[in-house]
Design a protein around this motif. Sequence first.
Motif, mmCIF file in Angstrom:
data_model
loop_
_atom_site.group_PDB
_atom_site.id
_atom_site.type_symbol
_atom_site.label_atom_id
_atom_site.label_comp_id
_atom_site.label_asym_id
_atom_site.label_seq_id
_atom_site.Cartn_x
_atom_site.Cartn_y
_atom_site.Cartn_z
ATOM 1 N N SER A 112 0.806 -1.040 -0.015
ATOM 2 C CA SER A 112 -0.074 0.059 0.094
ATOM 3 C C SER A 112 0.737 1.431 0.162
ATOM 4 O O SER A 112 0.307 2.481 -0.076
ATOM 5 C CB SER A 112 -0.865 -0.166 1.263
ATOM 6 O OG SER A 112 -0.152 0.212 2.343
ATOM 7 N N VAL A 113 2.059 1.094 0.245
ATOM 8 C CA VAL A 113 3.082 2.266 0.070
ATOM 9 C C VAL A 113 2.988 2.955 -1.230
ATOM 10 O O VAL A 113 3.275 2.206 -2.273
ATOM 11 C CB VAL A 113 4.486 1.895 0.535
ATOM 12 C CG1 VAL A 113 5.567 2.977 0.470
ATOM 13 C CG2 VAL A 113 4.716 1.492 1.708
ATOM 14 N N GLU A 114 2.743 4.201 -1.469
ATOM 15 C CA GLU A 114 2.839 4.739 -2.700
ATOM 16 C C GLU A 114 4.335 5.055 -3.154
ATOM 17 O O GLU A 114 5.463 5.191 -2.464
ATOM 18 C CB GLU A 114 2.346 6.170 -2.383
ATOM 19 C CG GLU A 114 0.872 6.230 -1.933
ATOM 20 C CD GLU A 114 0.046 7.015 -3.179
ATOM 21 O OE1 GLU A 114 0.627 7.616 -4.085
ATOM 22 O OE2 GLU A 114 -1.263 6.846 -2.984
ATOM 23 N N GLY A 115 4.447 4.758 -4.352
ATOM 24 C CA GLY A 115 5.787 5.162 -5.199
ATOM 25 C C GLY A 115 6.608 3.863 -5.113
ATOM 26 O O GLY A 115 7.889 3.892 -5.481
ATOM 27 N N LEU A 116 5.908 2.613 -4.950
ATOM 28 C CA LEU A 116 7.100 1.260 -4.930
ATOM 29 C C LEU A 116 7.152 1.270 -6.542
ATOM 30 O O LEU A 116 6.258 1.298 -7.596
ATOM 31 C CB LEU A 116 6.160 0.048 -4.804
ATOM 32 C CG LEU A 116 6.016 -0.014 -2.939
ATOM 33 C CD1 LEU A 116 5.193 -1.384 -2.724
ATOM 34 C CD2 LEU A 116 7.478 -0.134 -2.450
ATOM 35 N N LEU A 117 8.617 0.902 -6.951
ATOM 36 C CA LEU A 117 8.823 0.841 -8.410
ATOM 37 C C LEU A 117 9.953 0.277 -8.330
ATOM 38 O O LEU A 117 11.090 0.281 -7.629
ATOM 39 C CB LEU A 117 8.936 2.273 -8.787
ATOM 40 C CG LEU A 117 9.538 2.481 -10.234
ATOM 41 C CD1 LEU A 117 8.544 1.977 -11.120
ATOM 42 C CD2 LEU A 117 9.805 3.860 -10.699
ATOM 43 N N GLY A 118 10.099 -0.803 -9.348
ATOM 44 C CA GLY A 118 11.295 -1.509 -9.632
ATOM 45 C C GLY A 118 11.547 -2.793 -8.540
ATOM 46 O O GLY A 118 10.629 -3.019 -7.991
ATOM 47 N N ASP A 119 12.848 -2.811 -8.340
ATOM 48 C CA ASP A 119 13.361 -4.078 -7.482
ATOM 49 C C ASP A 119 13.013 -3.581 -6.050
ATOM 50 O O ASP A 119 13.640 -2.662 -5.529
ATOM 51 C CB ASP A 119 14.889 -4.415 -7.619
ATOM 52 C CG ASP A 119 15.182 -5.441 -6.939
ATOM 53 O OD1 ASP A 119 14.625 -6.017 -5.991
ATOM 54 O OD2 ASP A 119 16.327 -5.790 -7.220
ATOM 55 N N VAL A 120 12.117 -4.152 -5.548
ATOM 56 C CA VAL A 120 11.676 -4.064 -4.072
ATOM 57 C C VAL A 120 12.235 -5.057 -3.061
ATOM 58 O O VAL A 120 11.737 -5.195 -1.859
ATOM 59 C CB VAL A 120 10.262 -3.857 -3.918
ATOM 60 C CG1 VAL A 120 9.619 -2.697 -4.784
ATOM 61 C CG2 VAL A 120 9.560 -5.121 -4.404
ATOM 62 N N GLY A 121 13.348 -5.788 -3.295
ATOM 63 C CA GLY A 121 13.808 -6.836 -2.452
ATOM 64 C C GLY A 121 14.350 -6.266 -1.292
ATOM 65 O O GLY A 121 14.205 -7.044 -0.256
ATOM 66 N N ASP A 122 14.753 -5.021 -1.044
ATOM 67 C CA ASP A 122 15.194 -4.319 0.024
ATOM 68 C C ASP A 122 14.140 -3.711 0.920
ATOM 69 O O ASP A 122 14.247 -3.156 1.926
ATOM 70 C CB ASP A 122 16.248 -3.185 -0.128
ATOM 71 C CG ASP A 122 15.677 -2.295 -0.928
ATOM 72 O OD1 ASP A 122 14.808 -2.161 -1.532
ATOM 73 O OD2 ASP A 122 16.454 -1.187 -1.224
ATOM 74 N N ARG A 123 12.843 -3.873 0.345
ATOM 75 C CA ARG A 123 11.683 -3.348 1.199
ATOM 76 C C ARG A 123 11.069 -4.337 1.855
ATOM 77 O O ARG A 123 9.866 -3.934 2.523
ATOM 78 C CB ARG A 123 10.764 -2.530 -0.083
ATOM 79 C CG ARG A 123 11.446 -1.458 -0.824
ATOM 80 C CD ARG A 123 11.354 -0.178 -0.143
ATOM 81 N NE ARG A 123 10.456 0.393 0.257
ATOM 82 C CZ ARG A 123 9.672 1.523 -0.366
ATOM 83 N NH1 ARG A 123 10.373 1.935 -1.451
ATOM 84 N NH2 ARG A 123 8.990 2.196 0.309
ATOM 85 N N TYR A 124 11.447 -5.377 2.041
ATOM 86 C CA TYR A 124 10.611 -6.410 2.861
ATOM 87 C C TYR A 124 11.070 -6.072 4.217
ATOM 88 O O TYR A 124 12.117 -5.768 4.696
ATOM 89 C CB TYR A 124 11.027 -7.932 2.407
ATOM 90 C CG TYR A 124 10.294 -8.322 1.097
ATOM 91 C CD1 TYR A 124 9.177 -9.122 0.997
ATOM 92 C CD2 TYR A 124 11.088 -8.067 -0.041
ATOM 93 C CE1 TYR A 124 8.762 -9.438 0.009
ATOM 94 C CE2 TYR A 124 10.377 -8.245 -1.217
ATOM 95 C CZ TYR A 124 9.264 -9.065 -1.086
ATOM 96 O OH TYR A 124 8.621 -9.377 -2.480
#
Length: 135
Positions: A112-124
């Motif tokens: 639900s975070v706005e602006g997620l884009l591309g490789d999100v592996g470090d966002r977990y």
Amino acid sequence: MRQYEGFGGEPPLPGTTEAADRFVRASYYVDRLPPADTPARAYAALLSVMRNAAQPFGTPDPARPNISSTIWRTLADLTNGVYAFESSFSPDIVWTRLDALDFDRAARLDLSVEGLLGDVGDRYEPTEPFEFASA
């Protein structure tokens, strides 16, 4: 499927929003994709077909409760270990490289975070594992 043009039959491709019709159209277009020279082009080609077959946003029809808006489109590239997904609520595609994830610990990704884009592996983020109900 064999009854439709392009699969051996004569009637043109169906055009309704019924799941079976959307499946026939997606099958038709997937069968006609040109070979992709890179994974990125393959992803783009497949997403173009999925978007074409997606159920657009609209007011639910009480007479047809089995037809609802498409919310997610996902790609799983088993050769390169990439899982990509896009939300119908965002114009951006995100992906995770599976070899970068630690499967020994539970983690979640807040989509639900706005602006997620591309490789999100470090966002977990670490989280507690699911508790499954016992029978």
